[in-house]
Design a protein around this motif. Structure first.
Motif: not given
Length: 572
Positions: A65-76, A83-100
């Protein structure tokens, strides 16, 4: 029969991004330096982070996925803490039912994926992007870029009753871990840690803390250019400076004299040294912290940027049994890196190598390094005398700054030692005139010096956003590029992107001017010919000047005419 599954290196090769020879060179660099193969690919400019991330995604059957210019919903975004996102360098992206869906840079990092799955308590789907793109998305969506983070820390200082005098007692630890997240740390401690961490993340070589009448300015030097990052309120000046001085083990009560110190720290998996200089100014103490990254010095001659002809000449030069080899250029032109690359090439159990440096910037395994201490009379001349009693094969003298040091270095070269040193001159021929002006007799200069190399650093086009472009006839004429040269050239220019902070440049490369001491140059040195005459003679014998070495890199699309003109204008 199913086709053999390719790993990411095979995918990069299949896609024409790297060749087999480049993969082999990358693996050799990784083995020599202890860095990952992906980091070696990027350092050698054979592939970008995006190229590697796309190949990893294909290898593991994940979506890129290309993250440039993508707006992720605040709820996601709220599903994973900052702190967890920065420590592990991960980003929540979107939901698909129960799957994140979460974005990672390494789909094979099982530990991170398991920890995030446990943290969110729901099934995960992995998608892939580059580490820089993920970091930028974290900064954008968590609203914690450098300036905002500093603002929040300063707001915490305002809202909390803090006795800033408390930071002016006690000593700093031997090694500071900037990644340690201690909630009890004072806000001023967090602010200093964040300033340093941000500088490391942005590949800065220096941090400048500059006090003015009504504010304190923070600037970073990135790829040789100073960039203003933040403004700190004047009321925090003393606490900020005191914290830096505590880390540097300096006297916090001394505000009238210059001071020099050192900070040893870790951030992530990097071990860094910061060389700290404190100078009193009319509005308070100005601090410059020079970041010394050990990974930057683990280079060999092939990675410095030599043209093939100059590389062969320099490689032969450093294998001579005796003589002086000088490297010239202003502060920050990469002289230390070039000298250490030469020492790394020569470092072997059969050779004894001793250096005298002021100060020792990087520690090289297998080499005896002596730090100059003028306060106790341990200067260059005294160290060189002692060195010669140690029976070395190779000597490095940090700088020939006066007659005594130059004379001792020359005597060492004449008694069978190979001597490396530096001089602050604008070009290679100027080093001869400088030595004579110091008082060294011309006959000693001509008989001891075997080669002089001048160098500068030019910024390289960003590999992410560089595009072909056609310079105008006036630009070509001003640069001295003939139509024949332009016909076979590949002109490139960076357009500006998040990877290069919209500047169009990322990383630097050296341009060189290597003058060999031929019989003709020796004769001119002995007769005290002018610098201009020596330069003309050297060019007639095949020396490529700094400017034209830079133009060769322009013709290959590595840098731009403007950048070469900035650091090495045509000399009349």
């Amino acid at each position: 029969m199913a086709a053999k599954r390719l790993n990411y290196l095979g995918i990069l090769q299949r896609n024409g991004i790297v060749s087999i020879a480049q993969i082999k060179e990358t693996q050799e660099l990784a083995n020599q330096t202890g860095i990952r193969i992906q980091d070696a690919l990027i350092r050698l400019n054979y592939a970008t982070s995006e190229d590697i991330a796309r190949a990893l995604a294909e290898e593991y059957g994940k979506e890129y996925v290309t993250l440039q210019g993508v707006q992720i919903r605040p709820a996601i975004v709220e599903l994973i803490s900052e702190s967890v996102a920065r420590e592990r360098n991960v980003m929540p992206y979107e939901e698909d039912g129960e799957t994140l869906k979460i974005v990672v840079s390494n789909p094979n990092d099982v530990d991170t994926i398991d920890r995030i799955g446990f943290y969110v308590g729901r099934p995960l789907e992995i998608v892939v992007s580059s580490p820089e793109a993920i970091t930028e998305a974290i900064n954008n969506h968590y609203s914690q870029s450098f300036g905002e983070s500093a603002d929040s820390m300063m707001q915490e200082m305002t809202d909390t009753a803090i006795d800033f005098t408390s930071v002016e007692s006690g000593g700093g630890p031997a090694t500071t871990d900037l990644t340690a997240n201690n909630e009890s740390d004072a806000p001023i401690v967090k602010l200093v840690n964040h300033i340093i961490s941000e500088a490391v993340q942005l590949r800065a070589s220096d941090i400048h803390i500059e006090p003015f009448e009504d504010r304190v300015r923070i600037r970073l030097r990135i790829d040789g250019m100073l960039i203003e990052r933040d403004i700190i309120p004047k009321r925090l000046q003393n606490a900020l400076i005191s914290r830096v001085k505590i880390l540097s083990k300096l006297d916090i009560a001394e505000r009238r004299r210059t001071q020099d110190g050192r900070i040893k720290l870790t951030t992530g998996d990097k071990e860094l040294d910061l060389r700290v200089s404190v100078v009193p100014t009319s509005h308070g103490q100005s601090v410059v912290m020079r970041i010394l990254d050990k990974d930057n010095i683990r280079v060999n001659l092939t990675h410095l940027g030599f043209a093939e002809y100059d590389y062969r000449k320099f490689n032969q030069l450093i294998r001579r049994p005796n003589g002086i080899i000088l490297v010239t250029g202003p502060t920050g032109s990469g002289k230390t890196t070039s000298l250490y690359a030469a020492l790394n090439e020569l470092n072997a159990p059969t050779r004894k190598i001793i250096t005298a440096e002021d100060p020792v910037e990087y520690y090289l395994p297998g080499i005896n390094q002596v730090e100059i201490r003028h306060s106790i009379g341990l200067d260059f001349a005294r160290v060189i005398r002692a060195m010669l009693r140690q029976a070395p094969n190779i000597i490095l003298v940090g700088e020939m700054r006066d007659y005594e040091t130059a004379s001792m270095g020359i005597q060492a070269s004449l008694t069978g030692h190979l001597v490396f040193s530096t001089l602050h001159t604008n070009d290679a021929p100027g080093a001869i005139t400088r030595l004579v002006n110091m008082g060294v007799p011309p006959y000693l200069v001509s008989s001891s010096v075997i080669g002089i190399m001048a160098q500068r650093l030019v910024r390289m086009n960003c590999s992410k956003c560089k595009k072909p472009y056609t310079p105008t006839d006036s630009e070509l004429e001003q640069a001295g590029i003939t139509p024949e040269m332009a016909a076979g050239a590949t002109f490139m220019k960076g357009r500006g992107c998040p990877v290069c902070n919209k500047g169009g440049y990322r990383g630097r490369m050296a341009i060189f001017e290597l003058m060999m001491m031929t019989s003709k140059i020796r004769e001119m040195t002995f007769k005290q010919a002018s610098t201009v005459d020596i330069r003309n003679a050297a060019v007639s014998e095949g020396m490529t000047t700094l400017y034209w070495d830079g133009i060769r890199k322009v013709l290959r699309g590595v840098t731009t005419v403007e950048e070469v003109m900035r650091v090495a204008r045509i000399q009349e």
